[in-house]
Design a protein around this motif. Structure first.
Motif, PDB file in Angstrom:
ATOM      1  N   VAL A   1      30.362  51.413  40.888  1.00  0.00           N
ATOM      2  CA  VAL A   1      30.796  51.349  42.261  1.00  0.00           C
ATOM      3  C   VAL A   1      29.433  51.617  42.992  1.00  0.00           C
ATOM      4  CG1 VAL A   1      31.832  52.372  44.219  1.00  0.00           C
ATOM      5  CG2 VAL A   1      33.057  52.156  42.202  1.00  0.00           C
ATOM      6  N   ARG A   2      28.613  52.685  42.435  1.00  0.00           N
ATOM      7  CA  ARG A   2      27.273  52.971  43.106  1.00  0.00           C
ATOM      8  C   ARG A   2      26.407  51.525  43.189  1.00  0.00           C
ATOM      9  NH1 ARG A   2      25.678  58.318  43.277  1.00  0.00           N
ATOM     10  NH2 ARG A   2      26.631  58.588  41.250  1.00  0.00           N
ATOM     11  N   ARG A   3      26.506  50.803  41.994  1.00  0.00           N
ATOM     12  CA  ARG A   3      25.780  49.770  41.728  1.00  0.00           C
ATOM     13  C   ARG A   3      26.237  48.620  42.803  1.00  0.00           C
ATOM     14  NH1 ARG A   3      27.271  46.452  36.901  1.00  0.00           N
ATOM     15  NH2 ARG A   3      28.484  45.689  38.473  1.00  0.00           N
ATOM     16  N   GLY A   4      27.407  48.655  43.160  1.00  0.00           N
ATOM     17  CA  GLY A   4      27.855  47.706  44.229  1.00  0.00           C
ATOM     18  C   GLY A   4      28.559  46.496  43.681  1.00  0.00           C
ATOM     19  N   GLY A   5      29.363  45.963  44.530  1.00  0.00           N
ATOM     20  CA  GLY A   5      29.764  44.520  43.897  1.00  0.00           C
ATOM     21  C   GLY A   5      31.125  44.671  43.528  1.00  0.00           C
ATOM     22  N   ILE A   6      32.005  45.788  43.450  1.00  0.00           N
ATOM     23  CA  ILE A   6      33.167  45.891  43.219  1.00  0.00           C
ATOM     24  C   ILE A   6      34.184  45.794  44.360  1.00  0.00           C
ATOM     25  CG2 ILE A   6      34.983  47.405  41.986  1.00  0.00           C
ATOM     26  CD1 ILE A   6      32.920  46.661  39.868  1.00  0.00           C
ATOM     27  N   ASP A   7      35.104  45.027  44.146  1.00  0.00           N
ATOM     28  CA  ASP A   7      36.126  44.991  45.664  1.00  0.00           C
ATOM     29  C   ASP A   7      37.375  45.660  45.366  1.00  0.00           C
ATOM     30  OD1 ASP A   7      34.787  42.808  46.977  1.00  0.00           O
ATOM     31  OD2 ASP A   7      34.900  41.910  45.089  1.00  0.00           O
ATOM     32  N   LEU A   8      37.785  46.236  44.364  1.00  0.00           N
ATOM     33  CA  LEU A   8      38.939  47.225  43.992  1.00  0.00           C
ATOM     34  C   LEU A   8      38.950  47.677  42.756  1.00  0.00           C
ATOM     35  CD1 LEU A   8      42.582  46.362  45.059  1.00  0.00           C
ATOM     36  CD2 LEU A   8      42.131  46.787  42.732  1.00  0.00           C
ATOM     37  N   ILE A   9      39.496  48.762  42.428  1.00  0.00           N
ATOM     38  CA  ILE A   9      39.311  49.510  41.225  1.00  0.00           C
ATOM     39  C   ILE A   9      40.667  50.075  41.017  1.00  0.00           C
ATOM     40  CG2 ILE A   9      38.780  51.838  40.109  1.00  0.00           C
ATOM     41  CD1 ILE A   9      36.461  52.058  42.182  1.00  0.00           C
ATOM     42  N   LEU A  10      41.190  49.519  39.491  1.00  0.00           N
ATOM     43  CA  LEU A  10      42.531  50.121  39.063  1.00  0.00           C
ATOM     44  C   LEU A  10      42.178  51.161  38.235  1.00  0.00           C
ATOM     45  CD1 LEU A  10      43.956  46.425  38.088  1.00  0.00           C
ATOM     46  CD2 LEU A  10      44.731  47.983  39.695  1.00  0.00           C
ATOM     47  N   LEU A  11      42.516  52.151  38.424  1.00  0.00           N
ATOM     48  CA  LEU A  11      42.082  53.476  38.036  1.00  0.00           C
ATOM     49  C   LEU A  11      43.222  54.385  37.360  1.00  0.00           C
ATOM     50  CD1 LEU A  11      39.512  55.580  37.721  1.00  0.00           C
ATOM     51  CD2 LEU A  11      40.148  56.250  39.969  1.00  0.00           C
TER      52      LEU A  11
END
Ligand code: CA
Length: 227
Positions: free
Chosen positions: A42-52
């Motif tokens: 996430v820090r790196r960027g480019g994620i639109d949604l997380i399934l956690l």
């Protein structure tokens, strides 16, 4: 636009089934079984949604959720096996946008992902006019910002900045997120350029740019909409 979904799940079978369904539906997918890695991605960027997943080896899903929320407004859907945990997620408001109970059908999960993305997408239309403190109005039809009924002559970048913040009034955006959403995912220059745009925007819309009430700094995190 292709959305990238990050799946954080240590049960390989579940992770792979979910991944395959999402890919079939046109999403890009990244996979990890570690909360620590999720935070890094996430820090790196480019994620639109997380399934956690909630129960992970090492950093728990709950801890990862809190860490991610500290730096990003990316939508998070928690996956949990127990109703009691689901209640806790909802009750503690650790920053998840939604949760889904295991076992779930992959189809149900994909529907949930779509719904959350729709709800949180910046491509969704704003209200025609958004009323902000200090007599500032964001006019989405005219793509202009007015202060006390006078056009402040915001640049397209300044307009976009304020509209991104206005779409998510309770969320803090990191510099990286604002750069991605305002300047584009392929922007490769200095991220601090966003600070300059904010400074200029504040000069145009704030009563006292040194004590901003509309575009508020959140120390160590980024910016959010005030008021
Ligand atoms: Ca697990």
């Amino acid at each position: 636009m292709t959305y990238t979904i990050l799946i954080v799940e240590d049960e390989k079978k579940i992770a792979e089934v979910v991944r395959d369904y999402l890919i079939k539906d046109g999403y890009q997918v990244e996979l990890t079984d570690r909360g620590e890695t999720a935070v890094e991605l996430v820090r790196r960027g480019g994620i639109d949604l997380i399934l956690l997943d909630l129960m992970l080896p090492g950093m728990s899903g709950e801890a990862a959720c809190k860490r991610i929320r500290g730096m990003s407004s990316v939508p998070i859907v928690m996956m949990t096996a127990k109703t009691s945990e689901a209640d806790r997620i909802a009750g503690l408001s650790i920053g998840a946008d939604d949760y889904i109970l295991k076992p779930f059908s992959p189809r149900e999960l994909v529907a949930r992902v779509k719904a959350v993305l729709r709800r949180t997408s910046e491509h969704e239309p704003l209200a025609d006019q958004v009323f902000l403190p200090s007599g500032v109005v964001l006019d989405d039809k005219a793509k202009q910002i007015f202060k006390k009924e006078t056009d402040v002559f915001a640049t397209p970048t300044e307009y976009k900045l304020l509209s991104v913040l206005a779409r998510h009034p309770r969320r803090t955006f990191s510099r990286t997120e604002l750069v991605e959403r305002v300047l584009g995912y392929d922007y490769e220059g200095d991220e601090r350029v966003i600070d300059t745009h904010i400074k200029n925007l504040r000069r145009k819309i704030e009563d006292d740019p040194k004590n901003p009430q509309i575009v508020v700094s959140v120390y160590g995190h980024g910016y959010r909409l005030g008021g």
